[in-house]
Motif scaffolding. Sequence first.
Motif, PDB file in Angstrom:
ATOM      1  N   TRP A  18       0.857  -1.183   0.000  1.00  0.00           N
ATOM      2  CA  TRP A  18       0.000   0.000   0.000  1.00  0.00           C
ATOM      3  C   TRP A  18       0.898   1.239   0.000  1.00  0.00           C
ATOM      4  O   TRP A  18       1.687   1.446   0.918  1.00  0.00           O
ATOM      5  N   GLU A  23       2.889  -4.398   4.043  1.00  0.00           N
ATOM      6  CA  GLU A  23       2.299  -4.630   5.358  1.00  0.00           C
ATOM      7  C   GLU A  23       1.616  -5.987   5.389  1.00  0.00           C
ATOM      8  O   GLU A  23       1.117  -6.475   4.374  1.00  0.00           O
ATOM      9  N   SER A  25      -1.464  -8.234   6.684  1.00  0.00           N
ATOM     10  CA  SER A  25      -2.840  -8.008   7.103  1.00  0.00           C
ATOM     11  C   SER A  25      -3.718  -9.181   6.691  1.00  0.00           C
ATOM     12  O   SER A  25      -3.439  -9.876   5.714  1.00  0.00           O
ATOM     13  N   THR A 122      -5.838   0.260   8.021  1.00  0.00           N
ATOM     14  CA  THR A 122      -5.871  -0.800   7.013  1.00  0.00           C
ATOM     15  C   THR A 122      -7.144  -0.722   6.174  1.00  0.00           C
ATOM     16  O   THR A 122      -7.131  -1.038   4.978  1.00  0.00           O
ATOM     17  N   LYS A 125      -6.559   1.789   3.483  1.00  0.00           N
ATOM     18  CA  LYS A 125      -5.541   1.306   2.546  1.00  0.00           C
ATOM     19  C   LYS A 125      -6.103   0.215   1.644  1.00  0.00           C
ATOM     20  O   LYS A 125      -5.896   0.227   0.424  1.00  0.00           O
ATOM     21  N   HIS A 126      -6.814  -0.729   2.240  1.00  0.00           N
ATOM     22  CA  HIS A 126      -7.351  -1.860   1.486  1.00  0.00           C
ATOM     23  C   HIS A 126      -8.349  -1.405   0.422  1.00  0.00           C
ATOM     24  O   HIS A 126      -8.408  -1.967  -0.674  1.00  0.00           O
TER      25      HIS A 126
END
Length: 214
Positions: A18, A23, A25, A122, A125-126
């Motif tokens: 990202w 990262e 996740s 997150t 970002k996702h």
Amino acid sequence: MERKLLTLNIGRPNLHVWKGRTENSTIAKKGIEEVLLTKNGFKGDYVANREFHGGPERAVCLYPYEHYWQWEQEFNQTFRMPAFGENICAENMLEEDVYIGDTFTLGDAVIQVSQGRIPCSTISKHNHVDSLLGRIVETGYTGYFFRVLQEGIVTTSSKLTLIDRQQEKFSVLRGNQLMFHDRKNREAIEEFLEVKELAEVWRGKFLKTLESLK
């Protein structure tokens, strides 16, 4: 109250890139037809960030379906389930209508609402929407967690059926309001702490808040 599941999801940690950073996740969960729900969560569902996820009081994460429509309208993009890393999604399970301590059957399992979700970056970002996290916190549309009172098999055809409601003063949404926007409301926090079904991690945060208000 009886609600059909729209999705049933589990996941493993994966590396994501990202904005140039790598990262780990588990937000990118995948649908599954049938799975055992244990005290620590769905079998095969793993946690990468234990600050926000995992443990017996955060065994199941639900995100209300109605929020998908709102975010799609607001950000003019499609959010495909499970865009918010949830294990289950259902209609008519909004934070304002579900209360801390509410107990449901889910397939052969029995689960109880323990806390709202404290979302992390997150989610933004996702979904590639920088302002999404801020809007989720602002609205309190975070989704929420359950603890597992009875283990059992859950399938995509399982229903959420309300079997017990201990109180009707503190909905998930009201709890979120206290957590994110009203941390100086000593009286309300003291009342909230009287809800014995409240997750210990939230209880600890609010006890620290009361200490700071002295």
